[in-house]
Write an enzyme that holds these catalytic residues in place. Structure first.
Site, PDB file in Angstrom:
ATOM      1  N   ASP A 226       0.724  -1.366  -0.150  1.00  0.00           N
ATOM      2  CA  ASP A 226       0.167  -0.028  -0.068  1.00  0.00           C
ATOM      3  C   ASP A 226       0.970   1.150   0.013  1.00  0.00           C
ATOM      4  O   ASP A 226       0.464   2.435   0.484  1.00  0.00           O
ATOM      5  CB  ASP A 226      -0.931   0.108   1.374  1.00  0.00           C
TER       6      ASP A 226
ATOM      7  N   MET B  96      -1.860  -2.339  10.368  1.00  0.00           N
ATOM      8  CA  MET B  96      -3.025  -2.786   9.883  1.00  0.00           C
ATOM      9  C   MET B  96      -2.532  -3.827   8.499  1.00  0.00           C
ATOM     10  O   MET B  96      -2.249  -5.087   8.892  1.00  0.00           O
ATOM     11  CB  MET B  96      -3.906  -1.581   9.074  1.00  0.00           C
ATOM     12  N   CYS B  97      -2.469  -3.256   7.524  1.00  0.00           N
ATOM     13  CA  CYS B  97      -2.361  -4.035   6.294  1.00  0.00           C
ATOM     14  C   CYS B  97      -0.846  -4.726   6.261  1.00  0.00           C
ATOM     15  O   CYS B  97      -0.588  -5.883   5.711  1.00  0.00           O
ATOM     16  CB  CYS B  97      -2.396  -3.256   5.034  1.00  0.00           C
ATOM     17  N   VAL B  98       0.335  -3.877   6.803  1.00  0.00           N
ATOM     18  CA  VAL B  98       1.354  -4.602   6.964  1.00  0.00           C
ATOM     19  C   VAL B  98       1.518  -5.904   7.753  1.00  0.00           C
ATOM     20  O   VAL B  98       1.683  -6.996   7.387  1.00  0.00           O
ATOM     21  CB  VAL B  98       2.731  -3.532   7.359  1.00  0.00           C
TER      22      VAL B  98
ATOM     23  N   THR C 117      -0.762  -8.593   6.443  1.00  0.00           N
ATOM     24  CA  THR C 117      -0.039  -9.548   5.404  1.00  0.00           C
ATOM     25  C   THR C 117       1.086 -10.391   6.134  1.00  0.00           C
ATOM     26  O   THR C 117       1.167 -11.779   5.453  1.00  0.00           O
ATOM     27  CB  THR C 117       0.369  -8.684   4.505  1.00  0.00           C
TER      28      THR C 117
END
Length: 193
Positions: A15, A120-122, A125
């Site tokens: 992202d 969040m996304c890091v 994943t």
């Protein structure tokens, strides 16, 4: 870590989109993040390692709403067999995407993860990559997030640097956190030359 760094076979760039690194919504120290992620991408490309740009399709009205200026990937993509873009709609880059199959088909065992947002996304994943059996390296200076605002009766504001460190810590002992992006060394998976 070897004397020359921590070897990995792939780089996941999570992202790193315009809304996260430019303008008034940018993460603190966005210039540092962009510098570190650009270096990782350049070194991965030179080595022939797999580079996966993960691009979030944000909901309507968000900074990364699909097909808006904030949604655009910040780093140029050199699309080809060793550099791809995977779009997602959830925090976890594996959720509903072809990422797992791509890593398996490419023979990837060890990967580095960088980008935004740390907690969040890091983190989501990275957690799935660990669960799938990958060795995961997270360069501390190559992921970032925002400050968490104060919550009356709960806590004072929490600085972004603390949030990023807690995100690493919360991944447990399976994650390999290295201090600097420069500590990551890229290799080509066995059988792919």
């Amino acid at each position: 870590m070897t004397p020359h760094g921590v070897p990995v076979e792939a780089l996941l760039v999570v992202d790193v989109q315009s809304a996260a690194v430019l303008g008034d919504r940018a993460v603190p120290e966005a210039a540092r993040l962009v510098d570190r992620t650009a270096d990782l991408i350049a070194r991965a490309r030179r080595s022939g390692a797999l580079v996966v740009h993960i691009q979030n399709d944000g909901a309507p009205g968000t900074g990364d709403e699909a097909h808006t200026p904030g949604w655009e990937l910040h780093h140029p993509v050199e699309a080809g067999p060793t550099e791809v873009v995977i779009r997602k709609t959830e925090d976890d880059g594996f959720d509903g995407t072809a990422l797992g199959g791509l890593l398996t088909d490419s023979g990837i065992r060890a990967l580095a993860i960088c980008g935004v947002m740390s907690e969040m996304c890091v983190q989501a994943t990275a957690r799935t990559a660990l669960a799938l059996g990958h060795r995961v390296v997270m360069p501390h200076d190559a992921h970032a997030t925002h400050d968490i605002p104060a919550a009356p009766g709960i806590s004072d504001a929490i600085p972004a640097a603390v949030v990023s460190r807690v995100a690493e810590w919360a991944l447990g002992s399976g994650i390999e956190v290295v201090a600097h992006a420069a500590d990551v060394v890229f290799t080509v998976p066995p059988g792919r030359h």
